[in-house]
Design a protein around this motif. Structure first.
Motif, PDB file in Angstrom:
ATOM      1  N   ALA A 118      42.121  33.915  36.902  1.00  0.00           N
ATOM      2  CA  ALA A 118      41.968  35.362  37.048  1.00  0.00           C
ATOM      3  C   ALA A 118      41.763  36.055  35.711  1.00  0.00           C
ATOM      4  CB  ALA A 118      43.196  35.953  37.742  1.00  0.00           C
ATOM      5  N   ASP A 119      41.765  35.302  34.620  1.00  0.00           N
ATOM      6  CA  ASP A 119      41.539  35.877  33.287  1.00  0.00           C
ATOM      7  C   ASP A 119      40.039  35.998  33.027  1.00  0.00           C
ATOM      8  OD1 ASP A 119      44.245  35.956  32.933  1.00  0.00           O
ATOM      9  OD2 ASP A 119      44.343  34.075  31.800  1.00  0.00           O
ATOM     10  N   VAL A 120      39.621  37.174  32.592  1.00  0.00           N
ATOM     11  CA  VAL A 120      38.197  37.477  32.443  1.00  0.00           C
ATOM     12  C   VAL A 120      37.958  38.113  31.078  1.00  0.00           C
ATOM     13  CG1 VAL A 120      36.262  38.823  33.382  1.00  0.00           C
ATOM     14  CG2 VAL A 120      37.989  37.871  34.924  1.00  0.00           C
ATOM     15  N   PRO A 121      36.905  37.703  30.346  1.00  0.00           N
ATOM     16  CA  PRO A 121      36.577  38.404  29.097  1.00  0.00           C
ATOM     17  C   PRO A 121      36.331  39.892  29.366  1.00  0.00           C
ATOM     18  CG  PRO A 121      35.328  36.356  29.271  1.00  0.00           C
ATOM     19  CD  PRO A 121      35.991  36.573  30.595  1.00  0.00           C
ATOM     20  N   GLU A 122      36.895  40.720  28.565  1.00  0.00           N
ATOM     21  CA  GLU A 122      36.750  42.166  28.755  1.00  0.00           C
ATOM     22  C   GLU A 122      35.271  42.554  28.759  1.00  0.00           C
ATOM     23  OE1 GLU A 122      37.904  45.349  25.699  1.00  0.00           O
ATOM     24  OE2 GLU A 122      39.655  45.217  27.041  1.00  0.00           O
ATOM     25  N   GLY A 123      34.866  43.297  29.784  1.00  0.00           N
ATOM     26  CA  GLY A 123      33.473  43.738  29.892  1.00  0.00           C
ATOM     27  C   GLY A 123      32.584  42.793  30.675  1.00  0.00           C
ATOM     28  N   ALA A 124      33.092  41.612  31.049  1.00  0.00           N
ATOM     29  CA  ALA A 124      32.278  40.657  31.802  1.00  0.00           C
ATOM     30  C   ALA A 124      32.154  41.097  33.250  1.00  0.00           C
ATOM     31  CB  ALA A 124      32.893  39.268  31.736  1.00  0.00           C
ATOM     32  N   SER A 125      31.047  40.748  33.868  1.00  0.00           N
ATOM     33  CA  SER A 125      30.847  41.000  35.296  1.00  0.00           C
ATOM     34  C   SER A 125      31.224  39.739  36.069  1.00  0.00           C
ATOM     35  CB  SER A 125      29.388  41.355  35.588  1.00  0.00           C
ATOM     36  OG  SER A 125      28.978  42.480  34.850  1.00  0.00           O
ATOM     37  N   LEU A 126      31.811  39.931  37.243  1.00  0.00           N
ATOM     38  CA  LEU A 126      32.200  38.802  38.077  1.00  0.00           C
ATOM     39  C   LEU A 126      31.049  38.410  39.002  1.00  0.00           C
ATOM     40  CD1 LEU A 126      35.824  39.846  39.134  1.00  0.00           C
ATOM     41  CD2 LEU A 126      35.110  38.429  37.202  1.00  0.00           C
TER      42      LEU A 126
END
Length: 431
Positions: A118-126
């Motif tokens: 559930a960790d995502v680079p800030e600003g990335a789109s899923l």
């Protein structure tokens, strides 16, 4: 738009797992006219992944990665993309809830490290993963965009099909792409490429040559608003230049082409096999309904059985051994007559790894005996590839292809020595 593929994982780098993801992606992207310029494999090292991404974006407008999005500590793609973008990882509450719900529905305990997905680079789109846990990611970097996909094949394929390919087509403007594959057997790749030089030069037409054991597929791709018309013209010209070397198109196979020709003429074939050990019979019985055209086969590895079961003259076998053109001809006529078929097809030769009766590895004789003709014999003089067990497999597979092509040409009344002359000329040209 130029695309590079980056597959991530020690298991790929060390050969523990075959890199099927890269092959699948390359095929699907090519089908849609998206140009893949490079495919790279790296291991599970943070700095190596970051370096590979930056290098790829120095050459291409987009990079597609697979692997490294799972829950374990060696799944480093998320961390690498965050560091490459100079942003932190943020836990996405919607993704966290989805993960918790999936685990609860499966009635399993939640491992804390599973929440790493559930960790995502800030600003990335899923990029929605409708068949798995880890989502894909779309990360904008200074040099271009990175699409990060899971390494699990069916998850990767789902996201590619539903999200990535449509987006790439939209971004690159490749709405009009048409493709056709022609199939040939028994003719060398260099001969085909030389013959198709003028097709290669046509505007918005690209040819790809896909060789395998004894066969070459020619993929013709046309782009532009009139792609279908361009493709039709290019295909017509390619067929005219290649002539009877083309046995089919698309998903057609050589065995199906042979069955079709036999069925149209109300004919059957029987097979006598030595070095191929039943592989030709297996090929000819792979499709449903093959009993209408395949009478049967005889596998005669032992020299004495060639005489007893097929009627090969005993003195011929004593004088020349089992690997000889006259033996192949006698086998073809014998199996035709004894099984009551229209055509007899026979193979004998040396698959290796050792020579036999003074014949080198790769010496093969193929014969076809027609309904009213004397048996014709073809000696393809196969190259000797690889070492050890690799030799046998390749030679046997190439013999199957050459045998079916010889049968096809015989049914059509074509020159059965065509492929042999082409191959010999090509070898002489290369010195």
């Amino acid at each position: 738009m130029r695309i590079e593929l980056l597959t991530i994982g020690d298991e790929l780098l060390l050969g523990d797992t075959i890199n099927g993801n890269a092959a699948w992606m390359g095929q699907r992207l090519a089908e849609h006219g998206v140009e893949v310029t490079r495919s790279v494999v790296v291991g599970d090292e943070l700095d190596v992944i970051i370096e590979a991404v930056h290098e790829a974006l120095g050459r291409a407008e987009a990079v597609i990665t697979t692997g490294g999005l799972g829950p374990t500590y060696d799944d480093l793609t998320r961390d690498a993309l965050a560091k490459a973008a100079g942003v932190p990882l943020r836990r996405d509450p919607t993704l966290e809830k989805r993960l918790r719900d999936r685990v609860e529905a499966a009635r399993r305990p939640l491992a804390p490290m599973a929440l790493r997905m559930a960790d995502v680079p800030e600003g990335a789109s899923l990029l929605g993963n409708t068949v798995g846990s880890a989502p894909g990611l779309r990360v904008e970097l200074p040099g271009g965009v990175v699409y990060a996909l899971p390494g699990v094949p069916f998850e990767m394929r789902t996201i590619m099909t539903e999200v990535v390919i449509p987006e790439l087509i939209e971004d690159s403007g490749l709405h009009e792409v048409a493709r056709r594959t022609l199939r040939t057997a028994g003719v060398w790749e260099s001969v085909i490429a030389t013959s198709l030089a003028e097709v290669e030069a046509l505007d918005q037409i690209k040819l790809a040559y896909l060789p395998s054991s004894g066969e070459v597929k020619i993929r013709i791709t046309a782009t532009g608003p009139d792609a279908e018309q361009r493709l039709a013209a290019a295909e017509d010209r390619a067929r005219a230049l290649l002539g009877d070397a083309v046995y089919g198109a698309g998903d057609d196979t050589l065995d199906r082409a042979v069955h079709r020709l036999l069925a149209e003429r109300g004919r059957t074939v029987a097979v006598a096999e030595s070095l191929t050990g039943g592989l030709i019979g297996a090929e000819l019985t792979a499709m449903p309904g093959s009993s209408a055209t395949y009478a049967g086969g005889v596998v005669t590895y032992a020299t004495e059985l060639k005489h007893r079961l097929l009627g090969v003259p005993d003195d011929l076998l004593r004088e020349h051994g089992a690997v000889h053109p006259d033996v192949a001809a006698a086998m073809a006529a014998g199996v035709r007559d004894r099984l009551g078929a229209s055509y007899g097809l026979a193979v004998t030769g040396v698959a290796g790894p050792e020579s036999q009766d003074g014949r080198r590895v790769g010496t093969v004789y193929i014969s076809v005996a027609g309904p009213e003709d004397e048996p014709k014999v073809f000696n393809p003089r196969l190259p000797v590839p690889g070492v050890g067990g690799e030799i046998r497999g390749v030679i046997r597979r190439m013999t199957v292809v050459h045998a079916l092509e010889l049968l096809r040409r015989a049914i059509l009344g074509l020159d059965v020595e065509h492929a042999a002359r082409e191959a010999e000329e090509d070898r002489e040209e290369k010195g």
